[in-house]
Motif scaffolding. Structure first.
Motif, PDB file in Angstrom:
ATOM      1  N   THR A   1      95.036 146.720 -61.932  1.00  0.00           N
ATOM      2  CA  THR A   1      95.616 145.917 -60.846  1.00  0.00           C
ATOM      3  C   THR A   1      96.086 146.828 -59.729  1.00  0.00           C
ATOM      4  O   THR A   1      96.362 148.022 -59.944  1.00  0.00           O
ATOM      5  N   ARG A   2      96.197 146.259 -58.550  1.00  0.00           N
ATOM      6  CA  ARG A   2      96.708 146.985 -57.377  1.00  0.00           C
ATOM      7  C   ARG A   2      97.704 146.069 -56.664  1.00  0.00           C
ATOM      8  O   ARG A   2      97.375 144.926 -56.332  1.00  0.00           O
ATOM      9  N   TRP A   3      98.922 146.583 -56.449  1.00  0.00           N
ATOM     10  CA  TRP A   3     100.019 145.800 -55.871  1.00  0.00           C
ATOM     11  C   TRP A   3     100.538 146.458 -54.601  1.00  0.00           C
ATOM     12  O   TRP A   3     100.550 147.695 -54.475  1.00  0.00           O
ATOM     13  N   ARG A   4     101.003 145.608 -53.675  1.00  0.00           N
ATOM     14  CA  ARG A   4     101.689 146.106 -52.465  1.00  0.00           C
ATOM     15  C   ARG A   4     102.997 145.336 -52.320  1.00  0.00           C
ATOM     16  O   ARG A   4     103.021 144.108 -52.418  1.00  0.00           O
ATOM     17  N   VAL A   5     104.083 146.075 -52.093  1.00  0.00           N
ATOM     18  CA  VAL A   5     105.419 145.481 -52.051  1.00  0.00           C
ATOM     19  C   VAL A   5     106.056 145.744 -50.695  1.00  0.00           C
ATOM     20  O   VAL A   5     106.103 146.884 -50.232  1.00  0.00           O
ATOM     21  N   SER A   6     106.559 144.693 -50.056  1.00  0.00           N
ATOM     22  CA  SER A   6     107.212 144.805 -48.756  1.00  0.00           C
ATOM     23  C   SER A   6     108.579 144.135 -48.806  1.00  0.00           C
ATOM     24  O   SER A   6     108.738 143.078 -49.418  1.00  0.00           O
ATOM     25  N   ALA A   7     109.561 144.757 -48.169  1.00  0.00           N
ATOM     26  CA  ALA A   7     110.915 144.199 -48.150  1.00  0.00           C
ATOM     27  C   ALA A   7     110.991 143.017 -47.184  1.00  0.00           C
ATOM     28  O   ALA A   7     110.404 143.044 -46.096  1.00  0.00           O
ATOM     29  N   LEU A   8     111.722 141.975 -47.579  1.00  0.00           N
ATOM     30  CA  LEU A   8     111.974 140.796 -46.760  1.00  0.00           C
ATOM     31  C   LEU A   8     113.486 140.638 -46.573  1.00  0.00           C
ATOM     32  O   LEU A   8     114.270 141.274 -47.285  1.00  0.00           O
ATOM     33  N   PRO A   9     113.932 139.792 -45.650  1.00  0.00           N
ATOM     34  CA  PRO A   9     115.375 139.515 -45.538  1.00  0.00           C
ATOM     35  C   PRO A   9     115.932 139.020 -46.865  1.00  0.00           C
ATOM     36  O   PRO A   9     115.266 138.278 -47.592  1.00  0.00           O
ATOM     37  N   SER A  10     117.133 139.428 -47.206  1.00  0.00           N
ATOM     38  CA  SER A  10     117.722 139.104 -48.503  1.00  0.00           C
ATOM     39  C   SER A  10     118.000 137.610 -48.625  1.00  0.00           C
ATOM     40  O   SER A  10     118.022 136.870 -47.637  1.00  0.00           O
ATOM     41  N   THR A  11     118.218 137.194 -49.863  1.00  0.00           N
ATOM     42  CA  THR A  11     118.497 135.791 -50.155  1.00  0.00           C
ATOM     43  C   THR A  11     119.793 135.351 -49.481  1.00  0.00           C
ATOM     44  O   THR A  11     120.826 136.012 -49.627  1.00  0.00           O
ATOM     45  N   PRO A  12     119.798 134.240 -48.714  1.00  0.00           N
ATOM     46  CA  PRO A  12     121.020 133.772 -48.051  1.00  0.00           C
ATOM     47  C   PRO A  12     122.102 133.396 -49.063  1.00  0.00           C
ATOM     48  O   PRO A  12     121.803 132.881 -50.139  1.00  0.00           O
ATOM     49  N   LEU A  13     123.346 133.672 -48.711  1.00  0.00           N
ATOM     50  CA  LEU A  13     124.487 133.304 -49.548  1.00  0.00           C
ATOM     51  C   LEU A  13     125.277 132.182 -48.886  1.00  0.00           C
ATOM     52  O   LEU A  13     125.278 132.060 -47.655  1.00  0.00           O
ATOM     53  N   PRO A  14     125.994 131.378 -49.673  1.00  0.00           N
ATOM     54  CA  PRO A  14     126.824 130.318 -49.090  1.00  0.00           C
ATOM     55  C   PRO A  14     128.103 130.858 -48.445  1.00  0.00           C
ATOM     56  O   PRO A  14     128.814 130.118 -47.790  1.00  0.00           O
ATOM     57  N   VAL A  15     128.385 132.137 -48.651  1.00  0.00           N
ATOM     58  CA  VAL A  15     129.560 132.791 -48.062  1.00  0.00           C
ATOM     59  C   VAL A  15     129.088 134.088 -47.407  1.00  0.00           C
ATOM     60  O   VAL A  15     127.996 134.577 -47.709  1.00  0.00           O
ATOM     61  N   PRO A  16     129.879 134.676 -46.503  1.00  0.00           N
ATOM     62  CA  PRO A  16     129.472 135.948 -45.886  1.00  0.00           C
ATOM     63  C   PRO A  16     129.243 137.035 -46.938  1.00  0.00           C
ATOM     64  O   PRO A  16     130.009 137.165 -47.891  1.00  0.00           O
ATOM     65  N   GLY A  17     128.180 137.783 -46.770  1.00  0.00           N
ATOM     66  CA  GLY A  17     127.869 138.852 -47.713  1.00  0.00           C
ATOM     67  C   GLY A  17     126.378 139.105 -47.763  1.00  0.00           C
ATOM     68  O   GLY A  17     125.590 138.439 -47.083  1.00  0.00           O
ATOM     69  N   VAL A  18     125.992 140.080 -48.573  1.00  0.00           N
ATOM     70  CA  VAL A  18     124.582 140.448 -48.710  1.00  0.00           C
ATOM     71  C   VAL A  18     124.044 139.871 -50.005  1.00  0.00           C
ATOM     72  O   VAL A  18     124.575 140.131 -51.094  1.00  0.00           O
ATOM     73  N   GLY A  19     123.007 139.068 -49.894  1.00  0.00           N
ATOM     74  CA  GLY A  19     122.416 138.440 -51.071  1.00  0.00           C
ATOM     75  C   GLY A  19     121.422 139.349 -51.760  1.00  0.00           C
ATOM     76  O   GLY A  19     121.194 140.494 -51.362  1.00  0.00           O
ATOM     77  N   ARG A  20     120.820 138.827 -52.809  1.00  0.00           N
ATOM     78  CA  ARG A  20     119.836 139.590 -53.582  1.00  0.00           C
ATOM     79  C   ARG A  20     118.617 139.895 -52.713  1.00  0.00           C
ATOM     80  O   ARG A  20     118.103 139.012 -52.017  1.00  0.00           O
ATOM     81  N   PRO A  21     118.144 141.138 -52.717  1.00  0.00           N
ATOM     82  CA  PRO A  21     116.968 141.489 -51.894  1.00  0.00           C
ATOM     83  C   PRO A  21     115.747 140.653 -52.265  1.00  0.00           C
ATOM     84  O   PRO A  21     115.593 140.236 -53.423  1.00  0.00           O
ATOM     85  N   ARG A  22     114.904 140.421 -51.259  1.00  0.00           N
ATOM     86  CA  ARG A  22     113.645 139.720 -51.494  1.00  0.00           C
ATOM     87  C   ARG A  22     112.486 140.642 -51.154  1.00  0.00           C
ATOM     88  O   ARG A  22     112.576 141.484 -50.263  1.00  0.00           O
ATOM     89  N   TRP A  23     111.392 140.435 -51.861  1.00  0.00           N
ATOM     90  CA  TRP A  23     110.171 141.202 -51.610  1.00  0.00           C
ATOM     91  C   TRP A  23     108.986 140.262 -51.425  1.00  0.00           C
ATOM     92  O   TRP A  23     108.942 139.177 -52.005  1.00  0.00           O
ATOM     93  N   LEU A  24     108.050 140.692 -50.627  1.00  0.00           N
ATOM     94  CA  LEU A  24     106.718 140.103 -50.620  1.00  0.00           C
ATOM     95  C   LEU A  24     105.871 140.977 -51.538  1.00  0.00           C
ATOM     96  O   LEU A  24     105.627 142.150 -51.239  1.00  0.00           O
ATOM     97  N   VAL A  25     105.460 140.423 -52.659  1.00  0.00           N
ATOM     98  CA  VAL A  25     104.670 141.155 -53.645  1.00  0.00           C
ATOM     99  C   VAL A  25     103.234 140.642 -53.580  1.00  0.00           C
ATOM    100  O   VAL A  25     102.975 139.473 -53.870  1.00  0.00           O
ATOM    101  N   GLU A  26     102.321 141.522 -53.195  1.00  0.00           N
ATOM    102  CA  GLU A  26     100.917 141.146 -53.037  1.00  0.00           C
ATOM    103  C   GLU A  26     100.090 141.744 -54.177  1.00  0.00           C
ATOM    104  O   GLU A  26     100.113 142.962 -54.391  1.00  0.00           O
TER     105      GLU A  26
END
Length: 250
Positions: A180-205
């Motif tokens: 297999t061959r994979w490519r991973v790119s960072a996306l904006p993190s998961t939105p939270l209901p309160v101010p703060g940094v949510g869990r990171p998101r990736w585009l996994v191809e």
């Protein structure tokens, strides 16, 4: 009558091939049906070589690719050999992706040729859960050697493609023996209901999959057990996800 030596040798060779085939059918599932259903056998093939690279956003995507590989390795059972050309991995980040420092053996080498040799030796060893090697270039010949070494022991091999110069990135498009061959790119993190940094998101191809189809997935990054997760708003739909966030904060 005792079989002739040539027949005995042929039987032994067939037995080795059958054992190798049985090992290659073992898989490491992601635990996400949307991904596992795209992979033959329902997961990443053990005893095989896989390629992982970052997207076009340089160091940021490269770090995401490394954490993706760490998450896979963390879900194996034994020690992990990580072959590098320079000691710049951040151990606490790997631990957040499930790969604790006491499980990692680092092998520092000066160039790609030596890194590939270390990776092949690690795969042939047979006592490791995974072998990861950071390399810029991977030829068909070298990848075949790694694939055969992985098949021989059942250890999963991950070629983490890391480029010192952007011109080297074009090598990722060249054919290799990787399953297999994979490519991973960072996306904006998961939105939270309160101010703060949510869990990171990736585009996994999933760019290439032997006996399978390519696909891409928007996922939340590996947790401390090495598992990915589908974002809630993609699982339930935006309205239901928002209702869930309100309930959690109420």
């Amino acid at each position: 009558m005792r079989p002739k030596p040539a027949i005995e040798a042929l039987r032994a060779q067939i037995e080795r091939l059958e054992c190798r085939s049985r090992r290659s059918r073992s898989v490491l599932p992601f635990g996400i049906a949307e991904i596992d259903s795209r992979l033959p056998g329902g997961g990443l093939t053990l005893g095989a070589l896989h390629e992982v690279a970052g997207g076009g956003n340089g160091t940021i995507d490269g770090a995401a690719a490394a954490l993706f590989a760490a998450g896979i390795a963390s879900r194996t059972k034994s020690k992990v050999l990580w072959c590098i050309t320079k000691p710049d991995l951040f151990a606490p980040a790997l631990a957040q992706a499930g790969l604790s420092p006491d499980r990692v053996i680092y092998a520092e080498a000066g160039d790609d040729k030596t890194v590939l040799a270390c990776m092949e030796e690690g795969l042939r060893h047979g006592g490791l859960g995974a072998v990861i090697a950071e390399i810029a270039r991977l030829s068909m010949t070298a990848s075949r050697r790694l694939q055969l070494a992985a098949e021989g022991t059942g250890t999963i091999g991950i070629a983490l493609r890391r480029w010192r110069r952007q011109t080297e990135a074009s090598d990722f498009g060249q054919p290799t023996a990787a399953t297999t061959r994979w490519r991973v790119s960072a996306l904006p993190s998961t939105p939270l209901p309160v101010p703060g940094v949510g869990r990171p998101r990736w585009l996994v191809e999933l760019i290439r999959c032997r006996a399978g189809e390519s696909a891409d997935f928007e996922l939340e990054a590996c947790d401390d057990t090495g598992h990915l997760r589908l974002p809630a708003d993609l699982v339930h739909g935006p309205g239901q996800a928002e209702d869930g966030r309100r309930s959690a904060s109420g």
